[in-house]
Design a protein around this motif. Structure first.
Motif, PDB file in Angstrom:
ATOM      1  N   TYR A   1      38.596  26.529  33.878  1.00  0.00           N
ATOM      2  CA  TYR A   1      37.878  27.405  34.756  1.00  0.00           C
ATOM      3  C   TYR A   1      38.759  28.004  36.009  1.00  0.00           C
ATOM      4  O   TYR A   1      38.469  29.186  36.313  1.00  0.00           O
ATOM      5  CB  TYR A   1      36.687  26.367  35.553  1.00  0.00           C
ATOM      6  CG  TYR A   1      35.740  25.782  34.824  1.00  0.00           C
ATOM      7  CD1 TYR A   1      35.192  26.135  33.719  1.00  0.00           C
ATOM      8  CD2 TYR A   1      35.258  24.579  35.371  1.00  0.00           C
ATOM      9  CE1 TYR A   1      34.289  25.775  32.695  1.00  0.00           C
ATOM     10  CE2 TYR A   1      34.064  24.316  34.459  1.00  0.00           C
ATOM     11  CZ  TYR A   1      33.714  24.820  33.336  1.00  0.00           C
ATOM     12  OH  TYR A   1      32.680  24.143  32.486  1.00  0.00           O
ATOM     13  N   LEU A   2      39.709  27.226  36.140  1.00  0.00           N
ATOM     14  CA  LEU A   2      40.956  27.721  37.129  1.00  0.00           C
ATOM     15  C   LEU A   2      41.383  28.651  36.807  1.00  0.00           C
ATOM     16  O   LEU A   2      41.721  29.861  37.227  1.00  0.00           O
ATOM     17  CB  LEU A   2      41.629  26.713  37.640  1.00  0.00           C
ATOM     18  CG  LEU A   2      42.482  26.847  38.948  1.00  0.00           C
ATOM     19  CD1 LEU A   2      41.302  27.261  40.199  1.00  0.00           C
ATOM     20  CD2 LEU A   2      43.120  25.569  39.395  1.00  0.00           C
ATOM     21  N   PHE A   3      41.997  28.862  35.518  1.00  0.00           N
ATOM     22  CA  PHE A   3      42.589  30.052  34.670  1.00  0.00           C
ATOM     23  C   PHE A   3      41.690  31.081  34.862  1.00  0.00           C
ATOM     24  O   PHE A   3      42.425  32.235  35.052  1.00  0.00           O
ATOM     25  CB  PHE A   3      43.077  29.492  33.076  1.00  0.00           C
ATOM     26  CG  PHE A   3      44.021  28.395  33.050  1.00  0.00           C
ATOM     27  CD1 PHE A   3      45.408  29.047  33.313  1.00  0.00           C
ATOM     28  CD2 PHE A   3      43.776  27.343  32.538  1.00  0.00           C
ATOM     29  CE1 PHE A   3      46.546  28.146  33.021  1.00  0.00           C
ATOM     30  CE2 PHE A   3      45.052  26.493  32.420  1.00  0.00           C
ATOM     31  CZ  PHE A   3      46.134  26.886  32.945  1.00  0.00           C
ATOM     32  N   SER A   4      40.396  30.992  34.448  1.00  0.00           N
ATOM     33  CA  SER A   4      39.658  32.231  34.350  1.00  0.00           C
ATOM     34  C   SER A   4      39.389  32.823  35.737  1.00  0.00           C
ATOM     35  O   SER A   4      39.306  33.886  35.921  1.00  0.00           O
ATOM     36  CB  SER A   4      38.129  31.768  33.896  1.00  0.00           C
ATOM     37  OG  SER A   4      37.482  30.937  34.640  1.00  0.00           O
ATOM     38  N   TYR A   5      39.400  32.007  36.818  1.00  0.00           N
ATOM     39  CA  TYR A   5      39.412  32.460  38.230  1.00  0.00           C
ATOM     40  C   TYR A   5      40.575  33.604  38.585  1.00  0.00           C
ATOM     41  O   TYR A   5      40.533  34.523  38.875  1.00  0.00           O
ATOM     42  CB  TYR A   5      39.393  31.096  39.162  1.00  0.00           C
ATOM     43  CG  TYR A   5      39.612  31.820  40.627  1.00  0.00           C
ATOM     44  CD1 TYR A   5      38.216  32.406  41.192  1.00  0.00           C
ATOM     45  CD2 TYR A   5      40.629  31.747  41.378  1.00  0.00           C
ATOM     46  CE1 TYR A   5      38.382  32.913  42.450  1.00  0.00           C
ATOM     47  CE2 TYR A   5      40.920  32.235  42.590  1.00  0.00           C
ATOM     48  CZ  TYR A   5      39.824  32.868  43.123  1.00  0.00           C
ATOM     49  OH  TYR A   5      40.113  33.367  44.426  1.00  0.00           O
ATOM     50  N   TYR A   6      41.557  32.828  38.081  1.00  0.00           N
ATOM     51  CA  TYR A   6      43.052  33.757  38.299  1.00  0.00           C
ATOM     52  C   TYR A   6      42.943  34.796  37.532  1.00  0.00           C
ATOM     53  O   TYR A   6      43.518  35.838  37.907  1.00  0.00           O
ATOM     54  CB  TYR A   6      44.252  32.753  38.403  1.00  0.00           C
ATOM     55  CG  TYR A   6      44.517  31.964  39.799  1.00  0.00           C
ATOM     56  CD1 TYR A   6      44.718  32.489  40.789  1.00  0.00           C
ATOM     57  CD2 TYR A   6      44.125  30.624  39.501  1.00  0.00           C
ATOM     58  CE1 TYR A   6      44.741  31.745  41.947  1.00  0.00           C
ATOM     59  CE2 TYR A   6      44.202  29.699  40.614  1.00  0.00           C
ATOM     60  CZ  TYR A   6      44.445  30.439  41.952  1.00  0.00           C
ATOM     61  OH  TYR A   6      44.743  29.663  42.742  1.00  0.00           O
ATOM     62  N   TRP A   7      42.802  34.760  36.283  1.00  0.00           N
ATOM     63  CA  TRP A   7      42.805  35.827  35.381  1.00  0.00           C
ATOM     64  C   TRP A   7      41.762  37.011  35.661  1.00  0.00           C
ATOM     65  O   TRP A   7      42.044  38.110  35.660  1.00  0.00           O
ATOM     66  CB  TRP A   7      42.523  35.404  33.910  1.00  0.00           C
ATOM     67  CG  TRP A   7      42.377  36.381  32.845  1.00  0.00           C
ATOM     68  CD1 TRP A   7      43.590  37.110  32.286  1.00  0.00           C
ATOM     69  CD2 TRP A   7      41.420  36.825  32.389  1.00  0.00           C
ATOM     70  NE1 TRP A   7      42.926  37.803  31.252  1.00  0.00           N
ATOM     71  CE2 TRP A   7      41.872  38.093  31.419  1.00  0.00           C
ATOM     72  CE3 TRP A   7      39.733  36.971  32.528  1.00  0.00           C
ATOM     73  CZ2 TRP A   7      40.730  38.723  30.671  1.00  0.00           C
ATOM     74  CZ3 TRP A   7      38.936  37.622  31.947  1.00  0.00           C
ATOM     75  CH2 TRP A   7      39.630  38.633  30.932  1.00  0.00           C
ATOM     76  N   ALA A   8      40.471  36.598  35.744  1.00  0.00           N
ATOM     77  CA  ALA A   8      39.597  37.645  36.261  1.00  0.00           C
ATOM     78  C   ALA A   8      39.703  38.478  37.615  1.00  0.00           C
ATOM     79  O   ALA A   8      39.228  39.245  37.786  1.00  0.00           O
ATOM     80  CB  ALA A   8      38.169  36.999  36.254  1.00  0.00           C
ATOM     81  N   ASN A   9      40.435  37.723  38.413  1.00  0.00           N
ATOM     82  CA  ASN A   9      40.591  38.310  39.858  1.00  0.00           C
ATOM     83  C   ASN A   9      41.988  38.923  39.811  1.00  0.00           C
ATOM     84  O   ASN A   9      42.472  39.650  41.001  1.00  0.00           O
ATOM     85  CB  ASN A   9      40.576  37.315  40.901  1.00  0.00           C
ATOM     86  CG  ASN A   9      38.870  36.930  41.051  1.00  0.00           C
ATOM     87  OD1 ASN A   9      38.413  37.653  41.491  1.00  0.00           O
ATOM     88  ND2 ASN A   9      38.892  35.666  41.087  1.00  0.00           N
ATOM     89  N   ASP A  10      42.683  39.150  38.844  1.00  0.00           N
ATOM     90  CA  ASP A  10      44.236  39.630  38.787  1.00  0.00           C
ATOM     91  C   ASP A  10      43.996  41.156  38.809  1.00  0.00           C
ATOM     92  O   ASP A  10      43.280  41.601  38.016  1.00  0.00           O
ATOM     93  CB  ASP A  10      44.820  39.190  37.730  1.00  0.00           C
ATOM     94  CG  ASP A  10      46.428  40.044  37.488  1.00  0.00           C
ATOM     95  OD1 ASP A  10      47.098  39.224  38.048  1.00  0.00           O
ATOM     96  OD2 ASP A  10      46.375  40.719  37.250  1.00  0.00           O
ATOM     97  N   ASN A  11      44.488  41.792  39.816  1.00  0.00           N
ATOM     98  CA  ASN A  11      44.280  43.325  39.759  1.00  0.00           C
ATOM     99  C   ASN A  11      44.787  44.044  38.437  1.00  0.00           C
ATOM    100  O   ASN A  11      44.112  45.222  37.962  1.00  0.00           O
ATOM    101  CB  ASN A  11      45.271  43.946  41.019  1.00  0.00           C
ATOM    102  CG  ASN A  11      44.663  43.500  42.197  1.00  0.00           C
ATOM    103  OD1 ASN A  11      43.376  43.543  42.158  1.00  0.00           O
ATOM    104  ND2 ASN A  11      45.425  43.466  43.237  1.00  0.00           N
ATOM    105  N   ASP A  12      45.959  43.581  38.019  1.00  0.00           N
ATOM    106  CA  ASP A  12      46.311  44.044  36.772  1.00  0.00           C
ATOM    107  C   ASP A  12      45.314  43.895  35.389  1.00  0.00           C
ATOM    108  O   ASP A  12      45.261  44.875  34.744  1.00  0.00           O
ATOM    109  CB  ASP A  12      47.717  43.598  36.268  1.00  0.00           C
ATOM    110  CG  ASP A  12      48.710  44.016  37.023  1.00  0.00           C
ATOM    111  OD1 ASP A  12      48.524  45.207  37.502  1.00  0.00           O
ATOM    112  OD2 ASP A  12      49.776  43.349  37.213  1.00  0.00           O
TER     113      ASP A  12
END
Length: 195
Positions: A55-66
């Protein structure tokens, strides 16, 4: 970072160390207590275990600008991505899916219904009661199903091609807790093999 996206999985497989630094320093609490030992796109087992889960990985991945750029998300069109965003207003119009299940199964469509036996959100006893309300006769009564010689859960088959299975030790999202076992269950079912 966009050049490091794996298009077949849409996962960032490099820059893992940066992601881990973000995870460790994050003030955002972990949502899942699932132990992560492997990451998609990362070759081999991790040299540590994370208690944060995907869940935490998906948060950072989905909100990453790149990542957003690689997915063609227009800047400013979508705010912060949240898993299970409860703030989106919507109206529930379907009070029960029972009639839909009856309609599809009585027309001959196969169905696999499964529950983690540690699911505290939709306990397997509730799923069993829901299946009983369909009033289907039992074709093959309770028996264990195995993966690699170990009892992985219990299964029962009903008329109208309905299979119910429990997944031993799994919570609400069973594949998250028991991915190998759930994959094996689904693979057998989709291959018309018995559990």
């Amino acid at each position: 970072m966009a050049e490091n996206l794996n298009p077949s999985r849409n996962m960032c497989s490099t820059n893992l160390s940066l992601l881990l630094i973000l995870l460790i320093s994050s003030p955002r609490p972990a949502i899942s207590r699932t132990r992560v030992q492997f990451l998609p796109g990362f070759d081999g087992p991790l040299p540590f275990q994370l208690e944060t889960g995907y869940y935490l990985f998906s948060y950072y991945w989905a909100n990453d600008n790149d990542v957003r750029k690689a997915l063609n998300v227009r800047k400013g069109s979508i705010g912060e991505w949240l898993r299970c965003n409860k703030s989106i207003p919507y109206t529930t119009e379907v009070a029960s899916s029972l009639e839909y299940h009856l309609n599809l199964t009585t027309k001959g469509y196969r169905a696999l219904v499964y529950s983690g036996d540690h699911d505290m959100i939709v306990p397997f006893m509730g799923t069993q009661a829901w299946i009983r309300s369909l009033n289907f006769s039992i074709v093959d009564d309770w028996r264990p199903w195995l993966v690699e010689g170990q009892v992985t859960g219990y299964t029962r088959t009903y008329a109208n091609n309905l299979t119910f299975a429990t997944v031993k030790g799994a919570g609400h999202i069973a594949p998250e807790f028991k991915p190998m076992e759930c994959f094996d269950m689904f693979y057998r079912w989709i291959s018309y093999s018995p559990l």
